[in-house]
Each structure stands twice: as C-alpha cells, then as structure tokens.
Motif scaffolding. Sequence first.
Motif, PDB file in Angstrom:
ATOM      1  N   ALA A  33       0.887  -1.172   0.456  1.00 36.66           N
ATOM      2  CA  ALA A  33       0.457  -0.286   0.259  1.00 36.66           C
ATOM      3  C   ALA A  33       0.679   1.229  -0.474  1.00 36.66           C
ATOM      4  N   LEU A  34       1.980   1.036   0.992  1.00 36.10           N
ATOM      5  CA  LEU A  34       2.920   2.876   0.741  1.00 36.10           C
ATOM      6  C   LEU A  34       3.453   2.170  -0.709  1.00 36.10           C
ATOM      7  N   GLY A  35       3.945   1.190  -1.290  1.00 34.71           N
ATOM      8  CA  GLY A  35       4.487   1.735  -2.820  1.00 34.71           C
ATOM      9  C   GLY A  35       3.301   2.548  -2.971  1.00 34.71           C
ATOM     10  N   GLY A  36       2.055   1.772  -3.273  1.00 31.18           N
ATOM     11  CA  GLY A  36       1.045   2.539  -4.384  1.00 31.18           C
ATOM     12  C   GLY A  36       0.439   4.395  -3.645  1.00 31.18           C
ATOM     13  N   CYS A  37       1.221   4.059  -2.675  1.00 26.46           N
ATOM     14  CA  CYS A  37       0.129   5.513  -2.154  1.00 26.46           C
ATOM     15  C   CYS A  37       1.629   6.580  -2.372  1.00 26.46           C
ATOM     16  N   VAL A  38       2.518   6.480  -2.073  1.00 26.10           N
ATOM     17  CA  VAL A  38       3.164   7.159  -3.107  1.00 26.10           C
ATOM     18  C   VAL A  38       3.208   7.157  -4.187  1.00 26.10           C
ATOM     19  N   CYS A  39       3.275   6.405  -5.258  1.00 21.52           N
ATOM     20  CA  CYS A  39       3.139   6.164  -6.422  1.00 21.52           C
ATOM     21  C   CYS A  39       1.985   7.623  -6.264  1.00 21.52           C
ATOM     22  N   ALA A  40       0.770   7.626  -5.956  1.00 21.12           N
ATOM     23  CA  ALA A  40      -0.335   8.307  -6.344  1.00 21.12           C
ATOM     24  C   ALA A  40      -0.363   9.448  -6.283  1.00 21.12           C
ATOM     25  N   VAL A  41       0.175   9.696  -4.717  1.00 23.37           N
ATOM     26  CA  VAL A  41       0.883  11.167  -4.719  1.00 23.37           C
ATOM     27  C   VAL A  41       1.508  11.859  -5.628  1.00 23.37           C
ATOM     28  N   MET A  58      -1.486  10.254   1.501  1.00 21.73           N
ATOM     29  CA  MET A  58      -2.224  10.549   0.804  1.00 21.73           C
ATOM     30  C   MET A  58      -3.403  11.370   1.065  1.00 21.73           C
ATOM     31  N   GLY A  59      -3.509  11.809   2.258  1.00 18.28           N
ATOM     32  CA  GLY A  59      -4.055  12.485   2.802  1.00 18.28           C
ATOM     33  C   GLY A  59      -5.683  12.282   3.074  1.00 18.28           C
ATOM     34  N   LYS A  60      -6.010  11.047   2.051  1.00 13.74           N
ATOM     35  CA  LYS A  60      -7.745  10.346   2.421  1.00 13.74           C
ATOM     36  C   LYS A  60      -7.041   9.352   2.077  1.00 13.74           C
ATOM     37  N   SER A  61      -8.123   8.565   2.050  1.00 14.47           N
ATOM     38  CA  SER A  61      -7.964   6.977   2.006  1.00 14.47           C
ATOM     39  C   SER A  61      -8.065   6.429   0.613  1.00 14.47           C
ATOM     40  N   ASN A  62      -8.385   7.237  -0.357  1.00 12.06           N
ATOM     41  CA  ASN A  62      -8.246   6.433  -1.496  1.00 12.06           C
ATOM     42  C   ASN A  62      -7.789   8.319  -3.132  1.00 12.06           C
ATOM     43  N   LYS A 116      -5.060   2.587 -11.959  1.00 17.44           N
ATOM     44  CA  LYS A 116      -5.838   3.740 -11.944  1.00 17.44           C
ATOM     45  C   LYS A 116      -5.936   4.309 -10.511  1.00 17.44           C
ATOM     46  N   TYR A 117      -5.662   3.692  -9.728  1.00 18.89           N
ATOM     47  CA  TYR A 117      -6.062   4.585  -7.830  1.00 18.89           C
ATOM     48  C   TYR A 117      -5.122   3.949  -6.606  1.00 18.89           C
ATOM     49  N   ALA A 118      -4.720   4.744  -6.125  1.00 19.26           N
ATOM     50  CA  ALA A 118      -3.988   4.456  -4.706  1.00 19.26           C
ATOM     51  C   ALA A 118      -5.762   4.201  -3.446  1.00 19.26           C
ATOM     52  N   ASP A 119      -5.723   3.165  -2.724  1.00 22.71           N
ATOM     53  CA  ASP A 119      -6.152   3.051  -2.029  1.00 22.71           C
ATOM     54  C   ASP A 119      -5.846   2.659  -0.603  1.00 22.71           C
ATOM     55  N   ILE A 120      -5.790   3.281   0.785  1.00 22.26           N
ATOM     56  CA  ILE A 120      -5.437   2.780   2.143  1.00 22.26           C
ATOM     57  C   ILE A 120      -5.484   1.230   2.075  1.00 22.26           C
TER      58      ILE A 120
END
Lengths: 305, 264
Positions: free
Chosen positions: A41-49, A106-110, A206-210
């Motif tokens: 999830a960290l990888g996804g969140c960092v990437c999305a942000v 992320m500041g939010k969950s998705n 095409k999205y990151a989710d907590i």
Amino acid sequence: MFLAFQGAISQGILWGVMVLGVYITYKLLDIADLTVDGSLALGGCVCAVLLVNHGVNPWLALLASTAAGMVAGAVTGALHTLFDIPAILAGILTQISLWSINLRIMGKSNIPLLQTANVFGDISAATGLQQSVVSMLVGIVVAAALIASLYWFFGTEIGSALRATGNNEDMVRALGIDTRMTKLIALTLSNGLVGLAGGLICQSQKYADIGMGTGAIIIGLAAIVIGEVLGQLTPGKLRSFSSRLISAVAGSVVYFLIRAIVLQLGMDANDMKLLSAIIVALALCVPVVTERLRIRRAYAKGGEA
Amino acid sequence: MLTLSNIRKVFNPGTVNEKVALDGLNLHLAPGDFVTVIGGNGAGKSTMLNSIAGVFPIDAGTVTLDGNDVTRLSEPARAKYLGRVFQDPMRGTAADMQIDENLALAARRGERRGLAWGITREEREQYREALSTLGLGLESRLSDKVGLLSGGQRQALTLLMATLKKPDLLLLDEHTAALDPKTAAKVLQLTDEIVNEHQLTTLMVTHNMHDAIRMGNRLIMMSDGRIIYDVSGEEKARLHRADLMAKFEEAAGEELANDRMLLG
C-alpha cells in the motif's frame, strides 16, 4: 470473458513482482514477513501522491515506490535484528504503523489517477497498443528483468551468504557473516520489490487505496505455493533457482486466473480472501499430513513383518 | 596462538538454575599444538569452545587469538581466526545449497563479501581436488545439494570447510559424537591427516578417552569449569586410560565420573 482473463493475467504478472519479494523472505529466509501488506500500500500511496499532487514522471514515481518499500523493510529488519523482536511481530508493527503513515501520505483513503499520465498510458500512446496489452507486456518485461537481477544477486558472494542464512545461521556466523546484516538486506530488498509492485498496481488500476495491501502477504504465499505445485508437475521438477523464481510469478498469474474464474462463476469478491487463506492453509497442511501417513504406514508394515 | 586468561562464565545468574560454567579458566596454546579436551558433562568443555568462538559474551577474563584481544568481538568478527566443526552434522553445512556453494562460502571465511560471483571456475577445480582427499567420492558430486549427504559425509565436508582457508585455531566440539563408530573413525582419521598436513593449532573436545590419548600432542581434563590436568609430549605419550580414570575419580571425589566417560 476473454477480457476478464486477459486482465487477470496482467494483474497476476504485476502482483508477481510482489510475489518475488515475498519469495525472498518466505522461501529463502523462512520468515513470513507481514510488512508486505503495509509496504505494498505504501508503494501505491507514494506513487499516487507523486503523480497526482506533484506531477512526477511515472517511472520516477515507481523508483520512489521502490525506495519507500525498502525503507519499510529496513524498519522491520532493524526491529528484528537489532532488537531481537520476532520477525512476525516486527512485521506486524511496521504494517500497523504504515496504515497511519499511508493515510498521512495520501491525506485521504483513496486517490484516483484518472487525469494523470502513467507508464502504461504513455507506452500505449506511443505504440498504439491497447492499454491492457501494454500492462501485460510491461509486467512481463519488468518481471523478467527482476528475475534476471535476482538470479544474479543470489549468485554473488553476498547473495550466497543470504541464502545460507535461511538455511543455517550457526554455520553462517561461524563463517564470519553477520546474520543480522544478511537479514536486514533481505527484508529491505524484499520490501523494495513489494513497494515497486504497489506502484505498478496503482498505475495499472488507476487508483491508490489505503486498503490495497490488505491480505497481500496471503496472496504472495498462495502464489508461491501454487508455483511450487506447478514446478512439481513439470517434468524435471524445476529445482534450479531461476526456475523457482519464474514459477513464483507463474503461480501469481494462476492465482489471479483462479480468482477470475470463481468471480465469473458468481462468487462474492469479498470471499476471495477466505479462498486464498484456504489455499495456503491446505498447502501447508498437505505435506505434514502425508508425512504422518507415511510414518504410520511404515509402522504398519514393520508390524506385519 | 590462543590465550585464555581468567575466563568466567555464569549461566542464568541470580536464579535457582545458576551455573558457573567456567570458573577462572586459564589456557595457553602454542602454534601447532593439537590439544584434546576431556571432562564429564557440565565440566565446561563446550562452554570453553563457545567462549573462544564468541557465541556468547563472557563475564570476566580475556580471549587472545594470534596476539589480538578478541574478547569484545562478535562471533562473525572472530571467524577469520577460527575453523569450527560442531557436534551436530546438520549445523556445519547449508542443506539446500550445493557442495561447491558450501565450500565457496567457507573459502571466504572472515573476508569481506561483495557483489563478485559467489564461486569461480578455478575454485570449483580446487574443491574437486580437495574433496578427493576425503576419499568419499564427493569430488564427482559438486553440484549435489548437501542435504543429500549422510551425517558422516556432511561432517567430513564441514571439516574440509573449516580448514579450506587455514584457520589460526581449529575448534572441534565432539565432532564425531553423533556418528556411528565406523564413520567416526573415518572422520577422526581425516582430522588427524588434515591437522598434521597443515600443522593446525587445534582444540578437540571428545568423550572418548582412547581418542583423547591417541590423538594430539597435549591433553587437558576439565572439571567444574577449570582445567584440572594438563599433560603433553612424552608424558602424554605414556598416558594410559587407567591414569585418566584415576584423575577423574580424584576430581570427581565421591560422584564418580559419569557413565559416558566410563563407557569411553
């Protein structure tokens, strides 16, 4: 139907990158590293942000995902090796803290990535291929490159020391290798791959989710187990190191194919985690039970004679 | 080559299980000494070897190897001085790795490991040659997983691994105790050959008095964490089992030397 399977295959390959990471800790070090749920999830969140808020190049964002995963793995490694916390617990601690950290990042969950560039879209635009095809091709290229690199790394002096650590720590220390160091390297490397997988999955879906990492470790273990079964069904048993890595990724693809099939058959998507857990539990039980049966049979024979 | 001075080690201090394993132990080994160590269970033999190897920190005293004070060094940091063979044949080798890979790990004992390939082609040739000296046919099985070998073969391999890069001190901790008599005899013969060929300074713990008398140039007997008898050279050559038994009884007083010693 066909599209669903094509999607499952490309998903399986991208998750296969994570499975390679899990393979390092689970098969080589004999540690079930629960950091994975958090670091994916960290990888996804960092990437999305980075993509959405900072307009970073999608490839660079993947690098950042990898680096973030490595840091997470190093934290687990430090807790385990420097402070003697059992590996499972160290992983849980990092995983739980990553939940909060990921929300902070992320500041939010998705975060949806609808308007931003991503590696699959870029290549699709450049080549004119369908994005689902690109996703599969990128996955194959990345997975192949990683398998080749891992094969190389685990053949080096450090890599051999790392493999030996999972085998026999007493011997490894007696030969002058600090097992704390080898475990730290393994956990860092493993979670780096998991973070990269998180970034790839985020860009692909095409999205990151907590919650995108929840149960990831079970998916990883299930894929490894399926891969081993596949390896044993293949003539020659595929015992070499590179073929075991390949079968881990193949196991991931098969896992997502099974998933696609049961979903097509009408199973609730939420039941998939239960199914995964059952697959892993069965795979862990079967060798124990067969061994017990073998021993009982041996006794029976001894009695007859 | 090795100097132990006033080594003290207490297990479980401050509890009912407190055990003074080493009680002011002193020992000096000259280069080339081949010392056999005997003593009853709990005499401190293995604790002495583990203290030298740095498996655990000691409570007092100093360990000097090759002129360097290593008392505060970790187990891996001391490895460059030491070749070690354990009692359990499974502990000395990595079962899931090939014979040549195990040897390559051992050949780099105490050296910095980098990203160079873990084993070179020339090395493989050297290993083939070294394995042939064992006379176990392992030279034709370089790529076999060590897990396929028998306990005796694994112990012989461990012995080769421990001496592949010449150690300043070879530590053998009852390395034949888990083997059947025939295999044990073979491994002991290999030990003798290897130690003599390379003139290795060696500490060999054994429960077998016959081996302790027959092998090496010096014999020490331990009891209650101290050395109670130390004999070498001519005197050792003339030693008989009865002499050792007498020493044991003297040391043990009423509680006669334990069963395993008597069986030896």
